[in-house]
Design a protein around this motif. Structure first.
Motif, short mmCIF file in Angstrom:
data_model
loop_
_atom_site.label_atom_id
_atom_site.label_comp_id
_atom_site.label_asym_id
_atom_site.label_seq_id
_atom_site.Cartn_x
_atom_site.Cartn_y
_atom_site.Cartn_z
N ARG A 178 -22.03 -18.49 -21.36
CA ARG A 178 -22.43 -18.52 -22.77
C ARG A 178 -23.69 -19.35 -22.98
O ARG A 178 -24.56 -18.97 -23.75
CB ARG A 178 -21.30 -19.13 -23.61
N ARG A 179 -23.81 -20.46 -22.28
CA ARG A 179 -24.98 -21.33 -22.45
C ARG A 179 -26.25 -20.74 -21.90
O ARG A 179 -27.34 -20.96 -22.41
CB ARG A 179 -24.74 -22.68 -21.76
N PHE A 180 -26.14 -20.00 -20.81
CA PHE A 180 -27.34 -19.54 -20.09
C PHE A 180 -27.65 -18.07 -20.35
O PHE A 180 -28.41 -17.47 -19.62
CB PHE A 180 -27.21 -19.82 -18.60
N GLN A 181 -27.09 -17.49 -21.39
CA GLN A 181 -27.42 -16.11 -21.70
C GLN A 181 -28.56 -16.02 -22.65
O GLN A 181 -28.88 -16.81 -23.41
CB GLN A 181 -26.20 -15.40 -22.31
#
Length: 148
Positions: free
Chosen positions: A145-148
């Motif tokens: 979720r953070r790195f999308q």
């Protein structure tokens, strides 16, 4: 292997730390002011009894969509109250158990687990005990979720 390590933990002092957590749970029920601490106390009691195969993870990592700054502030206040009433002596108990277990060569892995629980004993509010697999899946989902 987890079963063997959990039995070894119980025999080499895990029963004493679990009794300490049970005492803290009962005391948190008896003192009406500390009733909100009871859930966290019970969660770490499970971890103290069966540390292998379980992991304490913060609720925000388990359910990131339910983050609430007001609840986090309340959790901080409860953690401070916890530290003053119960956290310091439970932490010391886990450190003593860990040192004692590390004195025996066979108990070193169990002693290391007690040192990890000692750190959790200081600030347990907001943590849930889940299986290692569930904790890993939650961390991977949060990373995606953070790195999308």
């Amino acid at each position: 292997m987890r079963t063997v390590l959990n039995i070894l933990n119980f025999v080499l002092g895990g029963f004493a730390t679990t009794l300490g957590w049970l005492l803290a749970t009962v005391l948190s029920i008896l003192f009406i002011v500390t009733l909100p601490l009871t859930r966290s106390c019970w969660e770490i009691t499970k971890l103290s009894l069966i540390p292998w195969g379980n992991e304490a993870i913060h609720v925000d990592e388990l359910e990131p969509q339910g983050k609430n700054s007001l609840l986090n502030a309340g959790g901080t206040v409860l953690n401070i109250l916890w530290f003053v009433l119960f956290g310091w002596w439970l932490c010391i108990m886990h450190i003593i158990a860990g040192i004692t277990q590390c004195l025996t060569i066979i108990g070193i892995p169990v002693g290391v687990a007690n040192f990890k629980i000692a750190a959790i004993a200081l600030w347990p509010v907001g943590r849930r005990v889940v299986s290692v697999e569930t904790a890993r899946a939650a961390r991977e989902a949060n990373a995606r979720r953070r790195f999308q």
